[in-house]
Motif scaffolding. Structure first.
Motif, PDB file in Angstrom:
ATOM      1  N   MET A  12       0.823  -1.206   0.000  1.00  0.00           N
ATOM      2  CA  MET A  12       0.000   0.000   0.000  1.00  0.00           C
ATOM      3  C   MET A  12       0.863   1.265   0.000  1.00  0.00           C
ATOM      4  N   ARG A  13       0.289   2.365  -0.549  1.00  0.00           N
ATOM      5  CA  ARG A  13       1.088   3.581  -0.741  1.00  0.00           C
ATOM      6  C   ARG A  13       0.460   4.845  -0.183  1.00  0.00           C
ATOM      7  N   ASP A  14      -0.808   4.798   0.241  1.00  0.00           N
ATOM      8  CA  ASP A  14      -1.417   6.001   0.805  1.00  0.00           C
ATOM      9  C   ASP A  14      -2.586   5.612   1.702  1.00  0.00           C
ATOM     10  N   TYR A  15      -3.140   6.636   2.384  1.00  0.00           N
ATOM     11  CA  TYR A  15      -4.308   6.437   3.227  1.00  0.00           C
ATOM     12  C   TYR A  15      -5.428   7.383   2.807  1.00  0.00           C
ATOM     13  N   HIS A  16      -6.660   6.858   2.837  1.00  0.00           N
ATOM     14  CA  HIS A  16      -7.876   7.659   2.748  1.00  0.00           C
ATOM     15  C   HIS A  16      -8.534   7.649   4.124  1.00  0.00           C
ATOM     16  N   VAL A  17      -9.330   8.668   4.415  1.00  0.00           N
ATOM     17  CA  VAL A  17     -10.167   8.692   5.603  1.00  0.00           C
ATOM     18  C   VAL A  17     -11.624   8.735   5.160  1.00  0.00           C
ATOM     19  N   TYR A  18     -12.476   7.972   5.852  1.00  0.00           N
ATOM     20  CA  TYR A  18     -13.899   7.928   5.560  1.00  0.00           C
ATOM     21  C   TYR A  18     -14.681   8.317   6.808  1.00  0.00           C
ATOM     22  N   SER A  19     -15.880   8.860   6.603  1.00  0.00           N
ATOM     23  CA  SER A  19     -16.718   9.200   7.748  1.00  0.00           C
ATOM     24  C   SER A  19     -18.180   8.931   7.430  1.00  0.00           C
ATOM     25  N   MET A  20     -18.979   8.804   8.494  1.00  0.00           N
ATOM     26  CA  MET A  20     -20.402   8.547   8.344  1.00  0.00           C
ATOM     27  C   MET A  20     -21.133   9.074   9.574  1.00  0.00           C
ATOM     28  N   ASP A  21     -22.340   9.601   9.352  1.00  0.00           N
ATOM     29  CA  ASP A  21     -23.158  10.129  10.437  1.00  0.00           C
ATOM     30  C   ASP A  21     -23.910   9.034  11.176  1.00  0.00           C
ATOM     31  N   ASN A  22     -24.221   7.963  10.462  1.00  0.00           N
ATOM     32  CA  ASN A  22     -24.990   6.871  11.037  1.00  0.00           C
ATOM     33  C   ASN A  22     -24.546   5.543  10.431  1.00  0.00           C
ATOM     34  N   ILE A  23     -24.662   4.492  11.222  1.00  0.00           N
ATOM     35  CA  ILE A  23     -24.408   3.158  10.690  1.00  0.00           C
ATOM     36  C   ILE A  23     -25.477   2.862   9.637  1.00  0.00           C
ATOM     37  N   GLY A  24     -25.035   2.484   8.460  1.00  0.00           N
ATOM     38  CA  GLY A  24     -25.957   2.242   7.360  1.00  0.00           C
ATOM     39  C   GLY A  24     -26.212   3.464   6.504  1.00  0.00           C
ATOM     40  N   GLY A  25     -25.664   4.617   6.929  1.00  0.00           N
ATOM     41  CA  GLY A  25     -25.846   5.840   6.173  1.00  0.00           C
ATOM     42  C   GLY A  25     -24.761   6.049   5.133  1.00  0.00           C
ATOM     43  N   LYS A  26     -24.759   7.224   4.533  1.00  0.00           N
ATOM     44  CA  LYS A  26     -23.791   7.563   3.499  1.00  0.00           C
ATOM     45  C   LYS A  26     -22.375   7.580   4.062  1.00  0.00           C
ATOM     46  N   VAL A  27     -21.442   7.034   3.299  1.00  0.00           N
ATOM     47  CA  VAL A  27     -20.028   7.043   3.670  1.00  0.00           C
ATOM     48  C   VAL A  27     -19.311   8.082   2.822  1.00  0.00           C
ATOM     49  N   THR A  28     -18.660   9.038   3.474  1.00  0.00           N
ATOM     50  CA  THR A  28     -17.947  10.106   2.775  1.00  0.00           C
ATOM     51  C   THR A  28     -16.458   9.790   2.697  1.00  0.00           C
TER      52      THR A  28
END
Length: 350
Positions: free
Chosen positions: A75-91
Motif C-alpha cells: 500500500m502507498r497512501d491512506y484515505h479517511v472515511y466518515s459517516m453520520d450513522n451506521i448504514g448511512g452515506k459514507v464520505t
C-alpha cells in the motif's frame, strides 16, 4: 439480528453456551461492503465530534507475488472515511497521507490508527524504513479528516506493525502494537533486530510462552513513548501464559483495546488460523485472561478489526474479500457487536 431483538436472557444463554448457540443468535443478514470504489482493509473506527471516522489501509494491485512476508500488501497512501450513522452515506475525504510525503519511509503503508488530544488529531502508521525495517510513524492534523503531516522521524523505540491507540477514562493514552511473520515482531525477540528470524521463533518453541503484543504509555505530546514497551501477556483459564503452539488462541497481530463496564477488552487476530479473539483484564497493561472468539474466519486473509461504541450500541468494523476474492484486495464492513449480560461477546460467523 440486532440486540433489540434479543432479550437479556437469550443473550446470557448464548454467551454461556458458546459458539454453537451463540453464533446462531448472532447471524446477520448479508453485510454489504461500506466502500466499493476502492479496496480498503484494517479499519480503525473512532467517534470524533459525534461522527464515525474510519482509518483503513488502502489496498492496491501491486503485482507482487504472495508470500508469508506480506510483500503483496504494498500500500502507498491512506484515505479517511466518515459517516453520520451506521448504514448511512459514507464520505471519502480523499488521500490524507502519501508514502512520498513521509521523509523516512521506504515501502508498505500498513494498518493505521488515529487519536485526538489537545486540539490535534494524530494518525499512527507502520511503514518500512529505508532499511526495510517496520517502524511506527505519526502524522498530525487539525481535522479528523486530515490531511495529515508526517513527523520527520518514526517514534523512537518503535517497531513492528498494527498500532492501536487507546485513551482510558482517566485521559492516559496507550499504544498497543505488534505483528508476527511479515510484521517482524519475532525479529525483536532479543531486544535487537535479528533479520534471521523470518517467521516466528522456529521449530521447538511451541511449548514456550507465545510472542506477545507490546504496549507503551504515550507521552503528553502523543509523539513519543513515555516508557519502554512491555509485553501484553495473555493467560489461559488456569492463569498460565498461552503457548506458541496454541494457534487458535495466541496473539498474532491486529491488536485493539476497548473498555466496557470497567473492564479492559484486548482483542486480536490469531493470524494463521484467522480467528478474532479477545481477553479481559482489570488493567490496560494486563495480564489478560483469554475469554473466547469474537469472529470466525472471514473470506480472505487475517481478521483485522476495531470495536467502537456509537449512539448507545457497540459495533465491530472488519474486512473480507467479497468484492475481489483476492487476499490483498479487501473491503471494509461493519456489524453490531452483541454481548451477554456478563459482558461476554457473542461470537459472529461472518
Amino acid at each position: 439480528m440486532t440486540r433489540s431483538f434479543l432479550s437479556a436472557g437469550l443473550l446470557a444463554l448464548a454467551a454461556m453456551v458458546g459458539p454453537g448457540l451463540g453464533t446462531g443468535f448472532c447471524q446477520h443478514a448479508k453485510v454489504k461492503p461500506l466502500i466499493s470504489d476502492l479496496f480498503t482493509a484494517d479499519p480503525s473506527a473512532h467517534v470524533f465530534n459525534g461522527r464515525i471516522y474510519i482509518y483503513p489501509s488502502h489496498d492496491i494491485e501491486a503485482n507482487v507475488p504472495q508470500d508469508d512476508e506480506g510483500g503483496h500488501f504494498n500500500m502507498r497512501d491512506y484515505h479517511v472515511y466518515s459517516m453520520d450513522n451506521i448504514g448511512g452515506k459514507v464520505t471519502d475525504h480523499g488521500v490524507v497521507l502519501d508514502l512520498k510525503d513521509i521523509p523516512w519511509a521506504g515501502r508498505q503503508l500498513w494498518a493505521p490508527d488515529a487519536a485526538f488530544r489537545n486540539g490535534t488529531y494524530y494518525l499512527y502508521f507502520p511503514v518500512k524504513d529505508k532499511e526495510d525495517v517496520f517502524r511506527i510513524g505519526v502524522a498530525t492534523a487539525q481535522s479528523p479528516a486530515g490531511p495529515f503531516k508526517a513527523e520527520a522521524k518514526p517514534i523512537p523505540g518503535s517497531y513492528s506493525i498494527d498500532p492501536a491507540v487507546f485513551t482510558d477514562t482517566d485521559g492516559q493514552t496507550y499504544m498497543y502494537f505488534g505483528g508476527i511473520w511479515g510484521g517482524q515482531l519475532q525479529r525483536w525477540h532479543s531486544g535487537k533486530y535479528d533479520k534471521s528470524l523470518s517467521t516466528d521463533l522456529g521449530k521447538g518453541h511451541d511449548q514456550e510462552p507465545a510472542l506477545s503484543a507490546k504496549v507503551a504509555k504515550m507521552s503528553g505530546d502523543m509523539l513519543t513513548f513515555a516508557e519502554t514497551p512491555r509485553d501484553v501477556q495473555i493467560l489461559d483459564e488456569q492463569g498460565k501464559p498461552l503457548l506458541g503452539g496454541d494457534h487458535d488462541r495466541r496473539f498474532f497481530e491486529g491488536a485493539w483495546m476497548h473498555k466496557y463496564n470497567g473492564k479492559y477488552y484486548f482483542s486480536y487476530s490469531t493470524g494463521d488460523t484467522h480467528l478474532l479473539c479477545y481477553a479481559e483484564s482489570n488493567s490496560p497493561y494486563g495480564p489478560f485472561t483469554y475469554k473466547g472468539v469474537i469472529m470466525k474466519p472471514v473470506e480472505g486473509w487475517t481478521t483485522h478489526h476495531s470495536i467502537v461504541e456509537f449512539k448507545g450500541k457497540w459495533y465491530i468494523f472488519y474486512h473480507d474479500t467479497e468484492i475481489s476474492g483476492k487476499t490483498h484486495l479487501r473491503n471494509v464492513k461493519v456489524r453490531e457487536l452483541v454481548r451477554g449480560a456478563d459482558g461476554a461477546i457473542v461470537p459472529i460467523v461472518p
